[in-house]
Design a protein around this motif. Structure first.
Motif, PDB file in Angstrom:
ATOM      1  N   THR A   3       0.538  -1.093   0.109  1.00 16.56           N
ATOM      2  CA  THR A   3      -0.064  -0.198  -0.265  1.00 16.56           C
ATOM      3  C   THR A   3       0.806   1.401   0.228  1.00 16.56           C
ATOM      4  OG1 THR A   3      -0.050   0.205   2.218  1.00 16.56           O
ATOM      5  CG2 THR A   3      -1.849  -1.486   0.836  1.00 16.56           C
ATOM      6  N   THR A   5       0.457   6.456   0.637  1.00 17.45           N
ATOM      7  CA  THR A   5      -0.370   6.556   1.325  1.00 17.45           C
ATOM      8  C   THR A   5      -0.765   7.969  -0.221  1.00 17.45           C
ATOM      9  OG1 THR A   5       1.163   8.535   2.154  1.00 17.45           O
ATOM     10  CG2 THR A   5       0.228   7.007   3.282  1.00 17.45           C
ATOM     11  N   THR A   6      -1.889   8.870  -0.447  1.00 14.63           N
ATOM     12  CA  THR A   6      -1.698   9.637  -1.277  1.00 14.63           C
ATOM     13  C   THR A   6      -0.627  10.697  -1.671  1.00 14.63           C
ATOM     14  OG1 THR A   6      -3.406  10.625   0.150  1.00 14.63           O
ATOM     15  CG2 THR A   6      -4.723   9.398  -0.936  1.00 14.63           C
ATOM     16  N   SER A  65     -12.099   5.660  -2.597  1.00 19.92           N
ATOM     17  CA  SER A  65     -12.015   5.284  -1.237  1.00 19.92           C
ATOM     18  C   SER A  65     -11.061   4.337  -0.818  1.00 19.92           C
ATOM     19  CB  SER A  65     -13.410   4.960  -0.423  1.00 19.92           C
ATOM     20  OG  SER A  65     -13.705   3.900  -0.642  1.00 19.92           O
ATOM     21  N   GLY A  66     -10.270   3.544  -1.148  1.00 15.38           N
ATOM     22  CA  GLY A  66      -9.415   2.348  -1.598  1.00 15.38           C
ATOM     23  C   GLY A  66      -9.966   0.951  -1.391  1.00 15.38           C
ATOM     24  N   ASN A  67     -11.063   0.920  -1.556  1.00 16.49           N
ATOM     25  CA  ASN A  67     -11.375   0.164  -1.519  1.00 16.49           C
ATOM     26  C   ASN A  67     -12.289  -1.226  -2.547  1.00 16.49           C
ATOM     27  OD1 ASN A  67     -12.462  -0.072   1.590  1.00 16.49           O
ATOM     28  ND2 ASN A  67     -14.444   1.106   1.135  1.00 16.49           N
ATOM     29  N   GLY A  70      -8.194  -1.981  -3.630  1.00 19.22           N
ATOM     30  CA  GLY A  70      -7.770  -3.477  -2.848  1.00 19.22           C
ATOM     31  C   GLY A  70      -8.496  -4.520  -3.262  1.00 19.22           C
ATOM     32  N   ASN A  85      -1.811  -1.050  -3.823  1.00 18.45           N
ATOM     33  CA  ASN A  85      -3.380   0.364  -3.624  1.00 18.45           C
ATOM     34  C   ASN A  85      -3.188   1.308  -2.221  1.00 18.45           C
ATOM     35  OD1 ASN A  85      -5.925   0.540  -3.160  1.00 18.45           O
ATOM     36  ND2 ASN A  85      -5.821  -0.198  -0.989  1.00 18.45           N
ATOM     37  N   ASP A  87      -3.817   3.384  -0.577  1.00 21.07           N
ATOM     38  CA  ASP A  87      -4.853   4.421   0.408  1.00 21.07           C
ATOM     39  C   ASP A  87      -5.250   5.199   0.506  1.00 21.07           C
ATOM     40  OD1 ASP A  87      -4.531   1.281   1.488  1.00 21.07           O
ATOM     41  OD2 ASP A  87      -2.954   2.091   2.699  1.00 21.07           O
ATOM     42  N   GLY A  88      -7.290   4.951   1.035  1.00 23.86           N
ATOM     43  CA  GLY A  88      -7.620   6.687   1.227  1.00 23.86           C
ATOM     44  C   GLY A  88      -8.204   6.796  -0.148  1.00 23.86           C
TER      45      GLY A  88
END
Length: 98
Positions: A3, A5-6, A65-67, A70, A85, A87-88
């Motif tokens: 993962t 982060t943005t 949203s990251g779902n 994923g 992925n 996240d966020g």
């Protein structure tokens, strides 16, 4: 699954690092704005567009949203792709959009 982060993705883009971004949101969602250089392959079409994804590169997967990203990352990993992925998702994205 790896993962990121943005903020990490934004820093990579700002530093002009080679980043392959795949946005798995639906076309209507992407029309409201996407990360520059991101390629839109909706999650619903992903299994039919595998030939459009370079297996030799690492790809960062983006959604709202990251779902969904994923889900897409797990699917692509199971097919031998190297993915990360974000996240966020776009909800947490503060960088430029086009």
């Amino acid at each position: 699954m790896k993962t990121m982060t943005t903020k990490e993705v934004q820093e990579m883009l700002e530093n002009k690092q080679a980043v392959s971004l795949i946005d798995v949101r639906e076309t209507e969602e992407v029309a409201a704005g996407k990360i520059p250089r991101a390629v839109n392959i909706p999650l619903s079409l992903l299994e039919f567009r595998l030939q459009d994804i370079d297996k030799s590169k690492e790809h960062t997967i983006v959604c709202r949203s990251g779902n969904r990203s994923g889900q897409a990352a797990r699917f692509l990993e199971s097919r031998g792709f190297h993915v990360i992925n974000m996240d966020g998702g776009m909800l947490e994205w503060n960088g430029p959009i086009e």
